[in-house]
Write a protein that holds these residues in place. Structure first.
Motif, PDB file in Angstrom:
ATOM      1  N   ALA A 199       3.269   1.320  -9.603  1.00 14.89           N
ATOM      2  CA  ALA A 199       2.054   0.989  -8.849  1.00 14.89           C
ATOM      3  C   ALA A 199       1.379  -0.243  -9.437  1.00 14.89           C
ATOM      4  O   ALA A 199       0.977  -1.161  -8.701  1.00 14.89           O
ATOM      5  N   TYR A 221      -9.783  -0.732  -9.863  1.00 12.63           N
ATOM      6  CA  TYR A 221      -8.694   0.126  -9.385  1.00 12.63           C
ATOM      7  C   TYR A 221      -7.595   0.237 -10.440  1.00 12.63           C
ATOM      8  O   TYR A 221      -7.082   1.331 -10.710  1.00 12.63           O
ATOM      9  N   LYS A 232       0.827  -1.209   0.000  1.00 10.38           N
ATOM     10  CA  LYS A 232       0.000   0.000   0.000  1.00 10.38           C
ATOM     11  C   LYS A 232       0.859   1.257   0.000  1.00 10.38           C
ATOM     12  O   LYS A 232       0.577   2.214  -0.734  1.00 10.38           O
ATOM     13  N   ARG A 233       1.920   1.260   0.803  1.00 11.12           N
ATOM     14  CA  ARG A 233       2.789   2.444   0.884  1.00 11.12           C
ATOM     15  C   ARG A 233       3.529   2.673  -0.423  1.00 11.12           C
ATOM     16  O   ARG A 233       3.690   3.824  -0.861  1.00 11.12           O
ATOM     17  N   ALA A 235       8.249   5.515   0.691  1.00  7.15           N
ATOM     18  CA  ALA A 235       7.328   4.523   1.253  1.00  7.15           C
ATOM     19  C   ALA A 235       7.853   3.919   2.553  1.00  7.15           C
ATOM     20  O   ALA A 235       7.185   3.075   3.152  1.00  7.15           O
ATOM     21  N   LEU A 249       2.080   6.526  -7.032  1.00  7.53           N
ATOM     22  CA  LEU A 249       1.050   7.339  -7.688  1.00  7.53           C
ATOM     23  C   LEU A 249       1.244   8.830  -7.421  1.00  7.53           C
ATOM     24  O   LEU A 249       0.741   9.669  -8.171  1.00  7.53           O
ATOM     25  N   ALA A 250       2.008   9.157  -6.363  1.00 14.31           N
ATOM     26  CA  ALA A 250       2.299  10.555  -6.060  1.00 14.31           C
ATOM     27  C   ALA A 250       3.583  11.023  -6.728  1.00 14.31           C
ATOM     28  O   ALA A 250       3.939  12.204  -6.636  1.00 14.31           O
ATOM     29  N   ARG A 274       1.018   4.022  -2.994  1.00 14.79           N
ATOM     30  CA  ARG A 274       0.685   5.410  -2.680  1.00 14.79           C
ATOM     31  C   ARG A 274       1.818   6.344  -3.095  1.00 14.79           C
ATOM     32  O   ARG A 274       1.583   7.392  -3.711  1.00 14.79           O
TER      33      ARG A 274
END
Length: 220
Positions: free
Chosen positions: A59, A104, A40-41, A145, A47-48, A44
């Motif tokens: 991702a 997703y 998940k980290r 992350a 995507l940033a 995230r």
């Protein structure tokens, strides 16, 4: 050295003295995988990331589970976001493969900018070419992350992590085999690293059956 000796024998017609040299045994099996929280980290942070080709690529690696080159070299005409499928014409084992995309995944694909002069999904800076392997960006993403022992987490770890997390959370091993496009189940089992929590759950199952067992039930 053995390869050089073989080529020299073929091209120069000289004896291949390296042929009799035995290779040292090596253990290059990677056991590291990212659990769900780490995954998940990474997603995230990816995507940033500033580059909207590289970030989604990393991702999606941690979501789809295909090999790095099989995703990086995909073209827009091989992806149908309406039907939710991605086609890989030729994989490592020589077969074609169809991946069914989740909602997703589709949303991530939709936010990737399309470059008119570039047919590749993950367009590089060179016209008509895809991105190269994003080693530098990946290091930054792992740092953001907060991944421990980041040197152990290579791009192929994403494929390993997808399989391990699916199996640890109850996915059928044959379904994971199909997702990874493995010819034999043994190849899939190499990636099936059960989490500590899942292993504890497994050992607890029989104990729970025993402790909840009532001998009087035999007479019923």
């Amino acid at each position: 050295i053995k390869t050089v000796g073989k080529l020299a024998a073929q091209l120069l017609d000289i004896p291949n003295v390296a042929e009799r040299v035995s290779l040292l045994p090596e253990n290059n099996a990677r056991t590291r995988y990212c659990d769900v929280a780490e995954t998940k980290r990474i997603i995230r942070a990816a995507l940033a990331y500033d580059c909207k080709s590289i970030g989604p690529f990393i991702a999606l690696l941690f979501l789809i589970g295909c090999r790095e080159s099989e995703l990086r070299l995909r073209k827009w005409d091989e992806i149908d976001l309406v039907k939710g499928i991605m086609k890989i014409p030729r994989t490592k084992n020589g077969s074609s493969h169809t991946i069914y995309l989740s909602e997703y995944m589709i949303e991530i694909f939709k936010h990737i900018p399309r470059i008119i002069t570039n047919p590749y999904v993950f367009a590089g800076n060179i016209i008509g070419k895809p991105i190269s392997r994003p080693k530098y960006a990946y290091e930054i993403i792992k740092q953001r992350a907060n991944i421990k022992n980041p040197d152990e987490v290579v791009l192929h770890t994403a494929r390993h992590s997808v399989a391990s997390n699916l199996i640890s959370n109850g996915a059928d091993i044959s379904a994971v085999q199909k997702l990874l496009n493995h010819r034999c189940i043994e190849s899939t089992l190499r990636y099936a690293k059960l989490s500590e929590g899942k292993q504890r759950e497994t050992t607890q199952q029989l104990s729970s059956l025993i402790t909840n067992y009532n001998p009087l039930d035999i007479d019923k």
